[in-house]
Design a protein around this motif. Structure first.
Motif, PDB file in Angstrom:
ATOM      1  N   THR A  35      60.257  17.503  33.309  1.00  0.00           N
ATOM      2  CA  THR A  35      60.230  16.809  34.600  1.00  0.00           C
ATOM      3  C   THR A  35      60.236  17.816  35.735  1.00  0.00           C
ATOM      4  O   THR A  35      61.110  18.683  35.805  1.00  0.00           O
ATOM      5  N   ASP A  39      53.254  15.621  35.702  1.00  0.00           N
ATOM      6  CA  ASP A  39      52.065  15.736  34.843  1.00  0.00           C
ATOM      7  C   ASP A  39      50.817  16.047  35.664  1.00  0.00           C
ATOM      8  O   ASP A  39      49.730  15.532  35.399  1.00  0.00           O
ATOM      9  N   SER A  64      55.497  21.676  28.017  1.00  0.00           N
ATOM     10  CA  SER A  64      55.188  20.410  27.351  1.00  0.00           C
ATOM     11  C   SER A  64      54.492  20.626  26.017  1.00  0.00           C
ATOM     12  O   SER A  64      54.443  19.719  25.180  1.00  0.00           O
ATOM     13  N   LYS A 115      60.566  16.124  26.830  1.00  0.00           N
ATOM     14  CA  LYS A 115      60.110  15.735  28.168  1.00  0.00           C
ATOM     15  C   LYS A 115      60.320  16.888  29.138  1.00  0.00           C
ATOM     16  O   LYS A 115      61.336  17.577  29.075  1.00  0.00           O
TER      17      LYS A 115
END
Length: 213
Positions: A66, A182, A57, A64
């Motif tokens: 994930t 996150d 990140s 993005k």
């Protein structure tokens, strides 16, 4: 967890980074011109996806990251099930990126420097096939680049042990639960985040300081 001094890690990182930079430079013009301004996706597995997500990140051009599961035989797995090591899935992560800013070759460089690709079915204290090193390619070009890197690293003996990274076609990527996304950002003081992820993230930032957002 196998303890390595920061100096030895940085020296290995430097040797890999310099060598990888040469590989990138040889093909950078081609990979950029083929997909200038194109939003693309790469999928990797390098141990705990909390740590990988926190690292990738940080890179310029990464839009993005994930966390998810792929490579197994159970449909719609969840975190607890994957952690048993019985589903065949790896803790993986999708990287959506702008190839005009960062190329797939540069993501491969970050991948190899962000974990130990010579550890079979483990990373540090995390054991099991769910923590294996893997590259899940989306197309033939990604497959070729991944195999090329592994072959070059092996021939040049960049690592003292055999690279065990799995290179396989992506089938289905199952996005992990919201609670897993996150994770480091949401729980920086949690034990694993503080004592495992944070030191790893700091080393990653030192190595890639010129490519950080």
């Amino acid at each position: 967890m196998k303890i390595k001094s920061l100096l030895s890690i940085l020296l290995l990182a430097l040797s890999v980074s310099v060598f990888a930079a040469g590989l990138v430079n040889k093909t950078q013009a081609v990979t950029r011109s083929e997909a200038t301004g194109h939003i693309d996706t790469a999928t990797f597995a390098s141990g705990c996806f909390w740590c990988a997500e926190a690292k990738f990140s940080q890179l310029k051009g990464v839009l993005k990251v994930t966390a998810g599961y792929t490579g197994g035989h159970v449909a719609h797995p969840d975190y607890e099930l994957v952690c048993t090591g019985t589903t065949g899935h790896a803790e993986a992560f999708n990287v959506v990126y702008d190839s005009a800013v960062i190329t797939y070759d540069e993501l491969l460089e970050a991948f190899f420097l962000s974990h130990d690709p010579t550890e079979l079915n483990r990373q540090g204290n995390d054991f099991g096939t769910q923590y294996r090193s893997a590259i899940f390619y989306h197309n033939k070009t990604q497959e070729q680049r991944a195999l090329y890197y592994i072959r070059q690293f092996t021939e040049q003996r960049i690592y003292s042990r055999k690279i065990v990274t799995e290179v396989t076609a992506l089938t289905v990527f199952y996005e992990a639960e919201k609670s897993q996304q996150d994770y480091y950002k949401k729980h920086p003081e949690q034990g694993y985040c503080r004592y495992v992820i944070q030191p790893e993230l700091e080393k990653f930032k030192q190595i890639f300081k010129e490519k950080l957002k």
